[in-house]
Design an enzyme around this catalytic site. Structure first.
Site, short mmCIF file in Angstrom:
data_model
loop_
_atom_site.label_atom_id
_atom_site.label_comp_id
_atom_site.label_asym_id
_atom_site.label_seq_id
_atom_site.Cartn_x
_atom_site.Cartn_y
_atom_site.Cartn_z
N ARG A 126 -12.04 10.39 14.02
CA ARG A 126 -11.50 9.11 13.07
C ARG A 126 -12.23 8.83 11.81
O ARG A 126 -12.57 8.00 11.41
CB ARG A 126 -11.13 7.81 13.95
CG ARG A 126 -10.09 8.06 15.03
CD ARG A 126 -10.19 6.79 15.69
NE ARG A 126 -11.14 6.47 16.89
CZ ARG A 126 -11.20 6.79 17.99
NH1 ARG A 126 -10.27 7.69 18.42
NH2 ARG A 126 -12.37 6.63 18.75
N CYS A 146 -10.84 3.49 -9.03
CA CYS A 146 -9.70 2.50 -8.59
C CYS A 146 -9.29 2.98 -7.26
O CYS A 146 -8.99 2.35 -6.20
CB CYS A 146 -8.77 2.84 -9.51
SG CYS A 146 -9.19 2.03 -11.18
N SER A 167 -7.42 -0.97 -7.15
CA SER A 167 -6.77 -1.42 -8.31
C SER A 167 -5.87 -0.37 -8.68
O SER A 167 -6.06 0.77 -8.83
CB SER A 167 -7.74 -1.66 -9.22
OG SER A 167 -7.40 -1.87 -10.70
N ALA A 168 -4.49 -0.89 -8.97
CA ALA A 168 -3.46 0.33 -9.03
C ALA A 168 -2.60 -0.39 -9.94
O ALA A 168 -1.72 -1.33 -10.36
CB ALA A 168 -2.49 0.19 -7.74
N HIS A 207 -0.57 -3.96 -9.71
CA HIS A 207 -0.30 -4.81 -10.94
C HIS A 207 0.41 -4.06 -12.17
O HIS A 207 0.17 -2.67 -12.22
CB HIS A 207 -1.66 -5.35 -11.68
CG HIS A 207 -2.44 -4.12 -11.96
ND1 HIS A 207 -3.58 -4.09 -10.81
CD2 HIS A 207 -2.83 -3.69 -12.88
CE1 HIS A 207 -4.42 -3.23 -11.47
NE2 HIS A 207 -3.98 -2.65 -12.71
N LEU A 208 1.33 -4.65 -12.76
CA LEU A 208 1.88 -4.24 -13.92
C LEU A 208 1.20 -4.99 -14.76
O LEU A 208 1.21 -6.28 -15.15
CB LEU A 208 3.38 -4.57 -13.91
CG LEU A 208 4.38 -3.71 -13.36
CD1 LEU A 208 5.92 -4.40 -13.58
CD2 LEU A 208 4.48 -2.35 -14.34
N TYR A 209 0.91 -4.34 -16.11
CA TYR A 209 0.28 -4.90 -17.37
C TYR A 209 1.35 -5.52 -18.00
O TYR A 209 2.79 -5.08 -17.89
CB TYR A 209 -0.46 -3.84 -18.17
CG TYR A 209 -1.75 -3.52 -17.73
CD1 TYR A 209 -2.84 -4.50 -18.04
CD2 TYR A 209 -1.91 -2.45 -16.86
CE1 TYR A 209 -4.25 -4.33 -17.26
CE2 TYR A 209 -3.30 -2.19 -16.55
CZ TYR A 209 -4.42 -2.98 -16.65
OH TYR A 209 -5.60 -2.66 -16.07
N ALA A 263 -4.29 0.07 -20.86
CA ALA A 263 -5.55 -0.97 -21.11
C ALA A 263 -6.69 -0.42 -20.61
O ALA A 263 -6.89 0.25 -19.48
CB ALA A 263 -5.02 -2.05 -20.11
#
Length: 264
Positions: A126, A146, A167-168, A207-209, A263
């Site tokens: 594992r 990210c 962070s996606a 997230h979508l900018y 961004a």
């Protein structure tokens, strides 16, 4: 690839509008998971064309342990240029952490080589884990990782991988990340004498900018085509010996590219 379109729709319709580091603004959800069976097809978006060359060369660059954009630029890949300094350096980012994680006693740990050994010797472990998140070096990185932590799992002679991505950027980044880690799983499976299983993609801040909303809605109006297949040169048995020419994408029928600003 309906799984990805479901993510786009979920964030557009259920997400919370927030400020962010770049100043652009985002709509996001916290915690989301996708699963892709790599026996069904290669998970490359068909509702917009992706630049597979960049995906493959970036992955090979990570595996080299490289953190300078010069090698990427030699091969016509510019996706890291915005973050590089005047000499092309990015600091101790992914490749450095994967291949040369600095230990407190002065050693450098090659996490990828250690992973390959463990998959062969202790496949039920594992601890088949690679981390790019090194708190001691975050401030020295041009961009903190990210996609920061991934784990492998062996069962029924299949190798599966789960990635945690803190962070996606789901319009621009996530399609690349899905394809990259799916390909990495297939490569490691091949050199380990296993078949590719599932790729599980777990997102933290998905997230979508705000300047991607219209593009996302346009993409959602498209109907996905069948997934392509990825053919990997079967003669390659060393992970670090793969070349761009060892990969062939078959039956990729993608709809036109959709432009969107990055961004930084």
């Amino acid at each position: 690839m309906k799984t990805y379109l479901d993510l786009l729709s979920h964030v557009l319709n259920k997400g919370i509008d927030r400020t962010d580091r770049t100043g652009v603004g985002t709509r996001s959800v916290f915690g989301y998971q996708m699963r892709f069976d790599l026996q069904i097809g290669f998970p490359l978006l068909t509702t917009k064309k992706l630049h597979l060359r960049s995906i493959i060369y970036e992955l090979l660059w990570f595996l080299r342990g490289d953190t300078n954009v010069a090698w990427l630029k030699e091969h016509g890949v510019s996706i890291w240029d915005e973050w590089a300094d005047e000499k092309g350096n990015l600091g101790p980012i992914y490749g450095y952490q994967w291949r040369s994680w600095p230990a407190s006693d002065g050693r450098y740990i090659d996490q990828i080589s250690r992973l390959l050994t463990m998959i062969k010797k202790t496949p039920d472990s594992r601890r088949l884990i690679v981390s790019a998140w090194n708190p001691a070096l975050i401030e020295e990185m041009a961009l903190p990782p990210c996609h920061c932590f991934f784990q492998f799992y062996v069962a029924d002679d299949k190798l599966s991988c789960q990635l945690y991505q803190r962070s996606a950027d789901i319009f621009l980044g996530v399609p690349f990340n899905i394809a990259s880690y799916a390909l990495l799983t297939m490569m490691i499976a091949q050199v380990s004498g296993l078949k590719a299983g599932d790729f599980i993609h777990t997102l933290g801040d998905a997230h979508l900018y705000s300047n991607h909303f219209e593009q996302a809605r346009y993409q959602l109006s498209r109907i996905p085509n069948a997934l392509p297949s990825m053919l990997i040169n079967p003669s390659v048995t060393d992970l670090f010996s793969f070349k761009f020419e060892d990969f062939e994408l078959l039956n990729y029928e993608a709809q036109p590219h959709i432009k969107a600003p990055v961004a930084v």
